[in-house]
Design a protein around this motif. Structure first.
Motif, PDB file in Angstrom:
ATOM      1  N   GLY A   1     -34.095 -34.901  11.931  1.00  0.00           N
ATOM      2  CA  GLY A   1     -34.497 -35.545  10.680  1.00  0.00           C
ATOM      3  C   GLY A   1     -35.944 -36.026  10.739  1.00  0.00           C
ATOM      4  N   LEU A   2     -36.286 -36.625  11.863  1.00  0.00           N
ATOM      5  CA  LEU A   2     -37.655 -37.131  12.056  1.00  0.00           C
ATOM      6  C   LEU A   2     -38.689 -36.020  11.933  1.00  0.00           C
ATOM      7  CD1 LEU A   2     -37.721 -39.506  15.167  1.00  0.00           C
ATOM      8  CD2 LEU A   2     -38.530 -40.011  12.852  1.00  0.00           C
ATOM      9  N   ALA A   3     -38.314 -34.824  12.389  1.00  0.00           N
ATOM     10  CA  ALA A   3     -39.247 -33.690  12.365  1.00  0.00           C
ATOM     11  C   ALA A   3     -39.618 -33.317  10.932  1.00  0.00           C
ATOM     12  CB  ALA A   3     -38.623 -32.495  13.087  1.00  0.00           C
ATOM     13  N   ALA A   4     -38.815 -33.736   9.957  1.00  0.00           N
ATOM     14  CA  ALA A   4     -39.082 -33.394   8.555  1.00  0.00           C
ATOM     15  C   ALA A   4     -39.884 -34.485   7.841  1.00  0.00           C
ATOM     16  CB  ALA A   4     -37.760 -33.147   7.827  1.00  0.00           C
ATOM     17  N   ILE A   5     -40.312 -35.502   8.589  1.00  0.00           N
ATOM     18  CA  ILE A   5     -41.066 -36.600   7.969  1.00  0.00           C
ATOM     19  C   ILE A   5     -42.560 -36.415   8.219  1.00  0.00           C
ATOM     20  CG2 ILE A   5     -41.499 -39.092   8.173  1.00  0.00           C
ATOM     21  CD1 ILE A   5     -38.532 -39.462   8.304  1.00  0.00           C
ATOM     22  N   PRO A   6     -43.380 -36.482   7.176  1.00  0.00           N
ATOM     23  CA  PRO A   6     -44.812 -36.241   7.343  1.00  0.00           C
ATOM     24  C   PRO A   6     -45.441 -37.187   8.378  1.00  0.00           C
ATOM     25  CG  PRO A   6     -44.239 -36.439   5.010  1.00  0.00           C
ATOM     26  CD  PRO A   6     -43.012 -36.777   5.782  1.00  0.00           C
ATOM     27  N   GLU A   7     -46.422 -36.673   9.126  1.00  0.00           N
ATOM     28  CA  GLU A   7     -47.019 -37.448  10.216  1.00  0.00           C
ATOM     29  C   GLU A   7     -47.799 -38.658   9.740  1.00  0.00           C
ATOM     30  OE1 GLU A   7     -49.230 -35.455  13.180  1.00  0.00           O
ATOM     31  OE2 GLU A   7     -47.550 -34.160  13.756  1.00  0.00           O
ATOM     32  N   ASP A   8     -48.215 -38.647   8.478  1.00  0.00           N
ATOM     33  CA  ASP A   8     -48.974 -39.812   8.012  1.00  0.00           C
ATOM     34  C   ASP A   8     -48.067 -40.934   7.490  1.00  0.00           C
ATOM     35  OD1 ASP A   8     -48.071 -38.674   5.717  1.00  0.00           O
ATOM     36  OD2 ASP A   8     -50.035 -38.384   4.794  1.00  0.00           O
TER      37      ASP A   8
ATOM     38  N   SER B   1     -29.428 -35.391  15.805  1.00  0.00           N
ATOM     39  CA  SER B   1     -29.538 -35.388  14.345  1.00  0.00           C
ATOM     40  C   SER B   1     -30.750 -36.204  13.903  1.00  0.00           C
ATOM     41  CB  SER B   1     -28.264 -35.956  13.711  1.00  0.00           C
ATOM     42  OG  SER B   1     -27.163 -35.111  13.969  1.00  0.00           O
ATOM     43  N   VAL B   2     -30.954 -37.360  14.527  1.00  0.00           N
ATOM     44  CA  VAL B   2     -32.105 -38.199  14.155  1.00  0.00           C
ATOM     45  C   VAL B   2     -33.405 -37.476  14.504  1.00  0.00           C
ATOM     46  CG1 VAL B   2     -33.317 -40.367  14.607  1.00  0.00           C
ATOM     47  CG2 VAL B   2     -30.826 -40.366  14.336  1.00  0.00           C
ATOM     48  N   ARG B   3     -33.454 -36.844  15.671  1.00  0.00           N
ATOM     49  CA  ARG B   3     -34.682 -36.133  16.065  1.00  0.00           C
ATOM     50  C   ARG B   3     -35.002 -35.022  15.069  1.00  0.00           C
ATOM     51  NH1 ARG B   3     -34.836 -31.875  19.193  1.00  0.00           N
ATOM     52  NH2 ARG B   3     -32.891 -32.405  20.219  1.00  0.00           N
TER      53      ARG B   3
ATOM     54  N   LEU C   1     -41.174 -44.015  17.450  1.00  0.00           N
ATOM     55  CA  LEU C   1     -39.832 -43.418  17.486  1.00  0.00           C
ATOM     56  C   LEU C   1     -39.923 -41.927  17.829  1.00  0.00           C
ATOM     57  CD1 LEU C   1     -36.836 -43.937  17.160  1.00  0.00           C
ATOM     58  CD2 LEU C   1     -37.033 -43.283  14.761  1.00  0.00           C
ATOM     59  N   HIS C   2     -40.922 -41.269  17.237  1.00  0.00           N
ATOM     60  CA  HIS C   2     -41.124 -39.846  17.518  1.00  0.00           C
ATOM     61  C   HIS C   2     -41.368 -39.635  19.016  1.00  0.00           C
ATOM     62  CE1 HIS C   2     -42.458 -35.746  16.882  1.00  0.00           C
ATOM     63  NE2 HIS C   2     -43.528 -36.021  17.606  1.00  0.00           N
ATOM     64  N   GLU C   3     -42.209 -40.479  19.588  1.00  0.00           N
ATOM     65  CA  GLU C   3     -42.571 -40.347  21.000  1.00  0.00           C
ATOM     66  C   GLU C   3     -41.350 -40.482  21.921  1.00  0.00           C
ATOM     67  OE1 GLU C   3     -45.979 -42.814  21.952  1.00  0.00           O
ATOM     68  OE2 GLU C   3     -45.249 -42.971  24.028  1.00  0.00           O
ATOM     69  N   VAL C   4     -40.505 -41.503  21.665  1.00  0.00           N
ATOM     70  CA  VAL C   4     -39.359 -41.685  22.569  1.00  0.00           C
ATOM     71  C   VAL C   4     -38.313 -40.585  22.386  1.00  0.00           C
ATOM     72  CG1 VAL C   4     -39.668 -44.154  22.941  1.00  0.00           C
ATOM     73  CG2 VAL C   4     -38.210 -43.392  21.047  1.00  0.00           C
ATOM     74  N   HIS C   5     -38.200 -40.061  21.157  1.00  0.00           N
ATOM     75  CA  HIS C   5     -37.244 -38.950  20.968  1.00  0.00           C
ATOM     76  C   HIS C   5     -37.720 -37.705  21.719  1.00  0.00           C
ATOM     77  CE1 HIS C   5     -33.820 -39.923  18.371  1.00  0.00           C
ATOM     78  NE2 HIS C   5     -34.583 -40.881  17.878  1.00  0.00           N
ATOM     79  N   GLU C   6     -39.013 -37.454  21.708  1.00  0.00           N
ATOM     80  CA  GLU C   6     -39.542 -36.293  22.448  1.00  0.00           C
ATOM     81  C   GLU C   6     -39.364 -36.485  23.949  1.00  0.00           C
ATOM     82  OE1 GLU C   6     -40.419 -33.369  21.092  1.00  0.00           O
ATOM     83  OE2 GLU C   6     -39.728 -34.347  19.256  1.00  0.00           O
ATOM     84  N   LYS C   7     -39.627 -37.701  24.430  1.00  0.00           N
ATOM     85  CA  LYS C   7     -39.455 -37.989  25.866  1.00  0.00           C
ATOM     86  C   LYS C   7     -37.999 -37.801  26.275  1.00  0.00           C
ATOM     87  CE  LYS C   7     -43.018 -41.438  26.896  1.00  0.00           C
ATOM     88  NZ  LYS C   7     -43.223 -42.895  27.027  1.00  0.00           N
ATOM     89  N   ALA C   8     -37.089 -38.281  25.425  1.00  0.00           N
ATOM     90  CA  ALA C   8     -35.660 -38.177  25.745  1.00  0.00           C
ATOM     91  C   ALA C   8     -35.234 -36.718  25.793  1.00  0.00           C
ATOM     92  CB  ALA C   8     -34.823 -38.936  24.718  1.00  0.00           C
ATOM     93  N   LEU C   9     -35.793 -35.920  24.899  1.00  0.00           N
ATOM     94  CA  LEU C   9     -35.471 -34.488  24.869  1.00  0.00           C
ATOM     95  C   LEU C   9     -35.939 -33.821  26.155  1.00  0.00           C
ATOM     96  CD1 LEU C   9     -34.431 -32.063  23.245  1.00  0.00           C
ATOM     97  CD2 LEU C   9     -36.751 -31.799  22.322  1.00  0.00           C
ATOM     98  N   ALA C  10     -37.152 -34.159  26.577  1.00  0.00           N
ATOM     99  CA  ALA C  10     -37.687 -33.588  27.823  1.00  0.00           C
ATOM    100  C   ALA C  10     -36.820 -34.001  29.007  1.00  0.00           C
ATOM    101  CB  ALA C  10     -39.132 -34.054  28.016  1.00  0.00           C
ATOM    102  N   GLU C  11     -36.406 -35.263  29.043  1.00  0.00           N
ATOM    103  CA  GLU C  11     -35.561 -35.766  30.139  1.00  0.00           C
ATOM    104  C   GLU C  11     -34.210 -35.076  30.154  1.00  0.00           C
ATOM    105  OE1 GLU C  11     -34.622 -39.836  30.258  1.00  0.00           O
ATOM    106  OE2 GLU C  11     -36.409 -40.373  31.392  1.00  0.00           O
ATOM    107  N   GLU C  12     -33.673 -34.888  28.938  1.00  0.00           N
ATOM    108  CA  GLU C  12     -32.356 -34.289  28.791  1.00  0.00           C
ATOM    109  C   GLU C  12     -32.358 -32.870  29.357  1.00  0.00           C
ATOM    110  OE1 GLU C  12     -30.841 -35.532  24.804  1.00  0.00           O
ATOM    111  OE2 GLU C  12     -30.086 -33.477  24.839  1.00  0.00           O
TER     112      GLU C  12
END
Ligand code: CTP
Ligand code: MG
Length: 258
Positions: free
Chosen positions: A104-111, A100-102, A191-202
């Motif tokens: 949500g994060l995807a909807a937050i602007p990169e800047d 859910s957090v990942r 936070l974005h980076e670790v969520h992406e890494k966790a997804l890849a690991e998962e």
């Protein structure tokens, strides 16, 4: 984790957005509506939680991760409570809090420089805690968690089947333990980076999901610091927590027309 020059100084002007995971069922609370929609003083927990964040002048955008089958209902509910749709967006959450957090994060602007993650189930967090977390990220921390000392002594056990006494392994020194709360604050990129890494690991059959976001930062070698939390930032988890929350809210309403 490497820091880009732009991020090194997240000063007073860095944009702050918040993700509110609200897609859980609330099984420990017992039968009824999804937990985020259960009422406290006649107002859904989620509305309290979003208002608590919006009370901070720093927070410019709140993204709510709603139950996947309830996105339209949650958006209508927030509208109905006068929360401005320009500053509050609703996306579909996932099967775990981490997912859910990942989403949500995807909807937050990169800047956006700084992201807070706040449980919908913590409706009464005081604005001072929100501001203290933001201030600590602005002061240079990559990840910040509010936390309080433990009241109970904690023992590590060897879990057994129900009905069988559990052997105690040891008793960690309570003085060095903290119960962590939300909002937790992060450099958005970290936070974005670790969520992406966790997804890849998962997907590679890796580790189970974490129950807080700072845990992901820790998993990948980042540094997390603790600032003082607040006893009123407790999570509504079991039925008794709702009783306590009603009492806290009634006291606030009596004392300052909250
Ligand atoms: N959460 C979420 N998506 C999930 C599971 C949980 O967004 N798939 C959110 C919850 O809505 C809550 C926060 O994460 O705001 C903290 O989780 P927790 O207190 O465990 O809530 P629930 O999972 O709803 O409760 P339970 O574990 O008792 O079912
Ligand atoms: Mg849960």
């Amino acid at each position: 984790m490497p820091t880009s020059p732009k991020e090194r100084n997240l000063n007073g002007t860095a944009a702050v957005a918040a993700v509110v995971p609200a897609a859980g069922r609330g099984e420990r609370l017992g039968p009824g509506a999804p937990k985020a929609l259960r009422e406290l003083g006649g107002v859904p927990l989620l509305v309290h939680a979003v208002r608590a964040l919006a009370r901070s002048r720093a927070v410019g955008l709140v993204v709510v991760a709603a139950p996947p089958d309830g996105v339209a209902d949650v958006a209508a509910l927030l509208d109905g409570h006068g929360l401005d749709r320009q500053d509050v967006r609703v996306v579909a959450g996932g099967a775990t809090r981490q997912e859910s957090v990942r989403l949500g994060l995807a909807a937050i602007p990169e800047d956006t420089g700084i992201v807070l993650v706040h449980d919908a189930a913590r409706p009464l967090v005081p604005v001072e805690v929100v501001d203290a977390v933001v201030a600590a990220v602005r002061a240079g921390a990559e990840a910040v968690v509010p936390a309080v000392p433990l009241a109970d002594t904690v023992k590590r056990v060897e879990p057994q089947a129900p009905g069988i006494p559990e052997p105690v392994l040891d008793t960690p020194d309570r003085a060095v333990l903290r119960a962590v709360q939300t909002p937790q604050g992060f450099r958005r990129s970290a936070l974005h980076e670790v969520h992406e890494k966790a997804l890849a690991e998962e997907s590679a059959g890796g580790l189970p999901p974490v129950t807080d976001d700072a845990g992901l930062i820790e998993r990948f070698g980042g540094r997390v610091v603790v600032v003082p939390g607040h006893e009123e930032a407790f999570k509504v988890t079991r039925p008794l927590d709702l009783v306590l929350a009603e009492a806290v809210l009634a006291r606030r309403r009596a004392s300052d027309g909250f």
